[in-house]
Design a protein around this motif. Sequence first.
Motif, short mmCIF file in Angstrom:
data_model
loop_
_atom_site.label_atom_id
_atom_site.label_comp_id
_atom_site.label_asym_id
_atom_site.label_seq_id
_atom_site.Cartn_x
_atom_site.Cartn_y
_atom_site.Cartn_z
N ASP A 194 0.83 -1.21 0.00
CA ASP A 194 0.00 0.00 0.00
C ASP A 194 0.86 1.25 0.00
OD1 ASP A 194 -2.19 -1.61 0.01
OD2 ASP A 194 -2.63 -1.40 2.15
N TYR A 195 1.94 1.23 0.75
CA TYR A 195 2.81 2.41 0.80
C TYR A 195 3.48 2.64 -0.55
CZ TYR A 195 6.89 5.28 1.76
OH TYR A 195 7.85 6.26 1.69
N GLU A 196 3.91 1.55 -1.23
CA GLU A 196 4.53 1.71 -2.54
C GLU A 196 3.52 2.26 -3.55
OE1 GLU A 196 7.63 1.39 -3.41
OE2 GLU A 196 8.28 0.81 -1.40
N TYR A 201 0.98 4.18 -2.80
CA TYR A 201 0.78 5.59 -2.43
C TYR A 201 1.97 6.44 -2.87
CZ TYR A 201 0.31 9.73 0.52
OH TYR A 201 0.24 11.02 0.97
N LYS A 202 3.15 5.91 -2.67
CA LYS A 202 4.35 6.68 -3.00
C LYS A 202 4.48 6.88 -4.51
CE LYS A 202 9.38 6.27 -2.78
NZ LYS A 202 10.49 5.39 -2.37
N ASN A 203 4.24 5.83 -5.27
CA ASN A 203 4.40 5.90 -6.73
C ASN A 203 3.13 6.33 -7.45
OD1 ASN A 203 7.03 4.91 -6.43
ND2 ASN A 203 6.29 2.80 -6.41
N MET A 204 2.03 6.52 -6.69
CA MET A 204 0.76 6.95 -7.27
C MET A 204 0.27 6.00 -8.35
SD MET A 204 1.37 11.06 -7.45
CE MET A 204 2.03 11.95 -6.03
N VAL A 205 0.20 4.75 -8.00
CA VAL A 205 -0.29 3.72 -8.91
C VAL A 205 -1.35 2.92 -8.18
CG1 VAL A 205 1.84 3.55 -10.24
CG2 VAL A 205 1.54 2.13 -8.19
N GLY A 206 -2.01 2.06 -8.91
CA GLY A 206 -3.00 1.20 -8.30
C GLY A 206 -4.18 1.98 -7.78
N GLU A 207 -4.45 1.81 -6.48
CA GLU A 207 -5.58 2.51 -5.87
C GLU A 207 -5.33 4.00 -5.80
OE1 GLU A 207 -6.33 1.27 -1.93
OE2 GLU A 207 -8.48 1.64 -2.03
N TRP A 208 -4.06 4.42 -5.77
CA TRP A 208 -3.72 5.84 -5.66
C TRP A 208 -3.31 6.44 -7.00
CZ3 TRP A 208 -4.65 8.68 -1.44
CH2 TRP A 208 -4.90 7.98 -0.25
N ALA A 209 -3.74 5.80 -8.09
CA ALA A 209 -3.47 6.39 -9.40
C ALA A 209 -4.24 7.70 -9.55
CB ALA A 209 -3.87 5.40 -10.49
N LEU A 210 -3.74 8.54 -10.45
CA LEU A 210 -4.34 9.87 -10.61
C LEU A 210 -5.75 9.74 -11.17
CD1 LEU A 210 -1.37 11.85 -12.17
CD2 LEU A 210 -2.09 11.76 -9.78
N SER A 217 9.12 8.10 10.65
CA SER A 217 7.80 8.47 11.15
C SER A 217 6.81 8.67 10.01
CB SER A 217 7.91 9.74 12.00
OG SER A 217 8.38 10.82 11.20
N TYR A 218 7.28 9.27 8.89
CA TYR A 218 6.40 9.48 7.75
C TYR A 218 5.93 8.13 7.18
CZ TYR A 218 5.01 10.71 2.99
OH TYR A 218 4.32 10.84 1.82
N ILE A 219 6.85 7.20 6.99
CA ILE A 219 6.49 5.91 6.38
C ILE A 219 5.57 5.12 7.32
CG2 ILE A 219 7.43 3.68 5.65
CD1 ILE A 219 9.89 5.21 4.64
N ASN A 220 5.89 5.11 8.60
CA ASN A 220 5.05 4.36 9.54
C ASN A 220 3.66 4.97 9.64
OD1 ASN A 220 7.10 2.57 10.10
ND2 ASN A 220 7.86 3.74 11.86
N HIS A 221 3.61 6.32 9.62
CA HIS A 221 2.32 6.99 9.69
C HIS A 221 1.46 6.65 8.47
CE1 HIS A 221 0.09 10.97 10.86
NE2 HIS A 221 -0.72 9.94 10.73
N ILE A 222 2.07 6.70 7.28
CA ILE A 222 1.33 6.38 6.04
C ILE A 222 0.87 4.93 6.07
CG2 ILE A 222 1.52 6.19 3.54
CD1 ILE A 222 1.36 9.04 4.51
#
Length: 1726
Positions: free
Chosen positions: A447-449, A451-460, A942-947
């Motif tokens: 999920d973090y990857e 979100y970070k790469n903006m793909v999958g569920e977090w695609a634009l 902290s950023y990665i764990n929070h996300i």
Amino acid sequence: MSEILCHWLNRDLKVSRTVSPKSFAKAFSNGYLIGEVLYKFELQSDFSEFSESRGSTAKLNNFSRLEPTLHLLGVQFDQNVAQSIITEKPGAATKLLYQLYIALQKKKKTGLTGLEIQTMQPQTNIRLQELRSEAFREQRLNRRRQNEIMAKIQAAIIQIPKPESNRTLKALEAQKLMKKKKEAEDVANEIKKFEALIKKDLQAKESASKTSLETTDQTTTDLLNTYSDDDYIKKIQKRLEEDAFAREQREKRRRRLLMDQLIAHEAQEEAYREEQLIHRLMRQSQQERRIAVQLMHVRHEKEVLWQNRIFREKQYEERRLKDFQDALDREAALAKQAKIDFAEQTFREKEMHERMAAERAQARFEKHYGICAEILDQILDLCTKVADYRLLTNNNLIPHKIMHDWKELFFSGKPIYEQASLKHGAAEATGEYLIELEKRNLLDRNDYEDYKNMVGEWALPEDMANSSPPSNNYILGHVLQRLIEKSIPSQDAAAETELPSYAVKGCLLGKTLSGKTTVLKALQEDFSIQVLSIDTLVLEAIRAFHDNEQASGIKPVRKEHKGDPLSGVKEISRRQVQDSLSVPPASGTEITLKEGVRSSEAEGVKPSDSFLSLTVRAQLGAKSEQLLKKGRSIPDILLVNILVNAIKNMPVNQSWVLDGFPMTLNQAQLLEEALTGYKKKCKEAKKKKAQMPTLALGPTPSKEATPLPSAFDFVILLDISDNTSLDRMNDIIAKEISHEISHENTGHRGASTSHDKSADRNLRDQIHHRIVGFSDNWSLLEEWFTEPQNILTRVNAEIDEGALCQKVKEIFSTEIVNKKVKVEKKLEEKETDKKAASAEAPPTTSPLSPEAEKDKESHLHREMSKISPGKGRTSSVSPKGKPQGGKAPAKKSPGGSADTSPTPTAPGPPKPGSEEWIYVNEPIPEELPSFLVPYWELIEKSYINHIKTVLRYLRESQHTMLSYLYETRTSFKEFLRRPDHKQDFVSQWQTDFNSVPEDLWEDEETKAELHQRVNDLRDRLWDICDARKEEAEQERLDIINESWLQDSVGITMNHFFSLMQAEVNRFQDTKRLLQDYYRAMESKIPLEDNKKFTRVPLIQLDSKDISENQLRIPLVPRISTSPENVTIKPKVKALLKGKIDPSLEGLEANFEVDEKIVIDTWQQASVAISHMVAAEIHQRHIEEEKETPPVDSKEKSPQSGTNKKAKKEKEAPKKKKAEKKGKGKSSPVAEVSPITISPEELAEIERKNELKLKIKEEHLAALHLEEVATQFRLELIKTKALAVLEELVTKVVDVYKFMEKWLGQRYLNEMASIEKLTEVARYYIETATKIQNEIYLGQEEFYINGDIKVFPDAIPPTRPPPIEKEENGTLTIEQLDNLRDQFLDMAPKGIIGNKAFTDILFDLVTLNFGTNNFPSSWMHLTQPDLQEITSLLTVNSEFVDWRKFLMVTAMPWPMPLEEELLETLQRFKYMDEAQTGTITFEQYKQAGLWFTGDEDAKVPDNPLDPLPFNRQEHLIEFFFRLFADSEKDPPLLDYTQMLLYFACHPDPMEGVYRALSVAVGTHIFRQIETPMLTAEKTSISTVSPNEEFPEAEENVTREERELKEEKDEKEEEIPENANTEKISLETLLKVFGGGNEVLDANRFASYLKIENIYAENFVKTFQDLGAKNLEPIEVNILLKHPYVQDLIANYVDYKIPEIKIILQRSEHAQGSDGERSPSRLTEEKK
């Protein structure tokens, strides 16, 4: 042959004595008759000298004279043949006479005389015959002389008086013979007398029997069967024959005894004559006799001594030969036993190897099976998970995100279903808990990857598709990379000064006995290499310790990369303990930590001065010897140290090859570490890679660590199979055994031989373990030698030794050439690097700091290496594939941040962060990285764990929502299905309705009353439905008004607000890090940030009042609007999808409020970030204004003016930006007073100003890039939050709408069922009938239950029994049973006279009125018709078989084929387990016939009509009653006899063959008939021509034609070996009606015949065919006999009588003449 010879001798030659086969040998035993035969052919001229005596002298004389003549004829004759004939050996005389007969016949054909034959023979043969005759005569004379001498000796030495003639042994034997002869004659006379008496008695009995037969003609049936007299006569004849044979044998024995006596007498006479002769010759004086006797004694003694001496020497020689042979036999036995033992041992070893291989294969199979089973379980879990989701979502499609998560778990081998709960943690870390933890971490990471790469569920989304994702902040990456490099000092070793070596290094591996040592010896002969064997090195080290090898002052020639790892025993022990902690030891070299410590402390060698003065090799040998003495294996680290020490002491350019080392992965790793030190460098590279930032990538990506060169240049595997290794081991042992046997008796063995023998024995004991160990470790070694650099070469070692050595030599030559090329290439690269380094030193124009110079050089290096333009940005690629670091997004942020990256049309100054930009690398304080690097690590962590945490909660909330909605749907459905009480009212109404009296059904008032009751029932049921509907609507409203949706929406919004907070925190922390870094570079003190971090407010889920002082995070209260004050927007209307439901208006209004809160929160966070950037820029501007020094214009140089103008031009746009963004506060800066400076100082100031300007530009650019990226991610979070909230509300609204739909549909269904009930009730009221079946009304179902009746049915009428009707003149089963009973009373055995049978039928036909014995068509039969029927059924012209009559009259029934008859017979035999030939009725029914009952009969619809009569089923039972023996209890059926009846056929010959097949049990093929037999058959088969019925004739002709065609087909299909079955006489008589007939006890019995008319002929037939004892013969032989063929052709008992033709003719005559009168019937009866 004997008969032929006897015929030839007696009739053709007419010899003097008659010769018979029995006395053949005796007649020719003296040779006289042979001489007579030769004399008759004029070949024996001296036949007159032949003697007929049977003495030995006469026989010798005759055969000696016969010998030359027989040789002349070419007959084989010698002393042995003569001896065989004289002793009457069986067959000897016959053989000689047959040869003589052949020779004489040839002589007779040629017509030659004896003289001519003798002259035609070769001289050699004549000479040979003469020599043989002479030798025979000399032998005879020598024997006679010897007898004379022995008689003389006996006479001279032993003076025994001659006994009386009657007391001698011969006389006594003669008396005994005479006595026996007399007794034999007496016995013979008595036997003759006894035989005469028996003959007289027999004659008297025969005469008496004849007279008794003539007087008692009426009592013939009571006499004994003549077969018994015949048997008795046969016994007497047999006894007489035996007596005659005994007499003949006694006569032979008597004659032989007399001949023996005669021979003995002749021998005695001859001895007497010889004795008299000797006495006459010995009439000399007594002195001469003594002298002669003495001389004979002396000569005899000498002869005895000489013979004894020869015998003793011969014994000695035999003893020596026997001892030698015994030695040879013993050695051969030992060799044979050794070979047997060796073969057994080899076989056991192969079995052990195969068992071990099978166990390994089984282990691999179980492992593979376990993996497959686990994969299959996971596939099933995935399928069931999909089914569960479809069930939870009402068959909706699975979202891509959920399916992706399931696939990730499946591909990673994790269980999809939850194994343990992670909510409350676990007291102990169980396996299931750890698995769930790994699953959670895996999904969080994915999920973090995304979100970070903006793909999958977090695609634009679509509304953001036009904007490009933010680029990577290379400035921040450069800052972090520089800080990390400063915090981690470079640990690279200095460049090696020594030149690379040309030495080739390698190892030769393989299984035991694969040929490693042999190949290396051959390789060492052709190349200057050093072969290193670990066994040899260990022995040398131990020997060096024993020899006290002292260390010299000469330093080692070779320098290792890691230095000297072998400084002493302490260093060895310490490394050994460390290795036992880090590297797991391999099999065979196990050593635990405790053992290592003990070996280093208690068991280690004390580091005394004398010990330390030893060489390293001696110290290692001391350690190895200590371990070996204690029975332990040498550890891997010690073996590697010994090997490395040997390599260290070798010259630099000396090539070396290892023999069979390393054997395990641990040894390979230790050796690689000792020779190259790869492990330390790998750890450093991993540590450096772990510390590199992931949120911001640097402009120059970190170089991948190049793989270190391997310790070996090549590795060769000599590949052989396990069986080859075992075979080589067995060959070695076999050679050793043969060597032992060949040298067993020498005893000159050396110590080396015994040592080799023990080594071979140990190798044989350990070979299996070595093979298994190599197989277990080779997979890991193969991976080790092929993964980084493929240096492994496989060679098939199962070829010839020379070819193998040649192949390895070629590989080694190739490796030498490759090594030379590599070294030369490396030297050229070093020279090129030196030249490039000397040419790259540029002249310095300004005194810069060392770090600045270093950075400038690196920048120049990047400019020169621009051949690959993407080198500095390999890691800066966006998820969409667009390059980062170029264009920035053109969209403005809500705070008003301007675009800072326009696309240049002309080349201008480089922008910060681009590839052309030179980063500022001014010196920073040394302690700064130690603070900023951990600070950045904390930010990143902290950023990665929070996300990850927020995304996990969002993922889990999705599953919770699905479960809740599913439970809501199912619970509402269950609520709708709750039980009601409508059925109670319906049942009560039905009871009241059925209780109305039947006489009131047609009353109109009653009907009106009943209709009113139905209306009342309907109204009551409607009231129940309305009440249930109101309850369901209230339940739906309660579900809608629950706070779950509001709570879920609030929690989801808080999760997305937490994501926004994480982005804001990251931006704030990054801004502070950049500020501290650049201020430190400017040598400024870091500012103290007194402002609090910006906090994104969360939604307050409860209504509690909390003061602001108690809150760390601000809370926003949710305002829920009432449905009256809501104006639904078009977007909200789209969610409702149709008609607006008032109960859902509040949900839609709340969704609008939540959407506004999300947008407001996003705007608040975006504005906060923009304000922070503006404040930073304003702070920079204030600091620059305060730090600008007041300098006079006079003192300024033109150069400074130009620099100032440039500065102003650069700062102009930035000031505009600062004015737009607003002003911010800055820390006070002290004013600088103007100072008069020199031009050099002014230049330095200008340079510093330029540097500050560049630092500011770079700082602000990094801050701007971070701001753009944060704003973009905030907008993406906002869009995603709105989409998730909309999806959640949509799903909930869909569920609420489904609930409304189910409620309304159920209400309508219940109302419809009530209407149906009303209609049904009104129908029964109008039809005035009771409702028998129960009426069921349950919820929305209505039906009449046919399984439940409220009152019982009426009793149905009974169906009459089936009745058989007369059809076409066929007798019914009842008529057949009546006829059977009558015939059974009259003739129980089945045979009755033809006249009596006709009378019975006539009586039954004429008296049929009232009795119903026959059908009506039989009433027209006249007496001639009945006589004709009787003639068709007549057996043997006088009798009728009434069972056959009933069988024929029972037709029609299916005519069986021959195959069906045989199958039925086999079933009967199978049921007849005791093989008695009979079965009971139960067995008969179980086996069945070839046809069954009529199963297709239709059952009549009318219950009063009888069922159709099943005639075939009754016929099957009737046939049992017809053919069974009813006298027995229970009745038994002779199934063979019954099937013989059913063998009848329209063709009588076919019927006979069918009967034979039934009797034998197999198919009998029909013989080919001659035309004569066919004609006879045709004349016989035409029994009754029907001239008046042409149709019947046509039918008969057609049937005969078909039968003829079938017969022709059968004749063509007869195989060669057909009819080989045997048939007995009893079976044959049973087939042809002559079996065991017995009389019937009735008045017709006297007319029956008791004899079988075919028995005598069959007996004669069997005897003619060779069966003298009437044993069974083959059917094909029997069918070839003329009598049997004629009988089959004329036998008509197996022909089915055509009774129907007679009936048809009678009906036709009756129809033409009219009905008969009673008077006519009476006349016919008379």
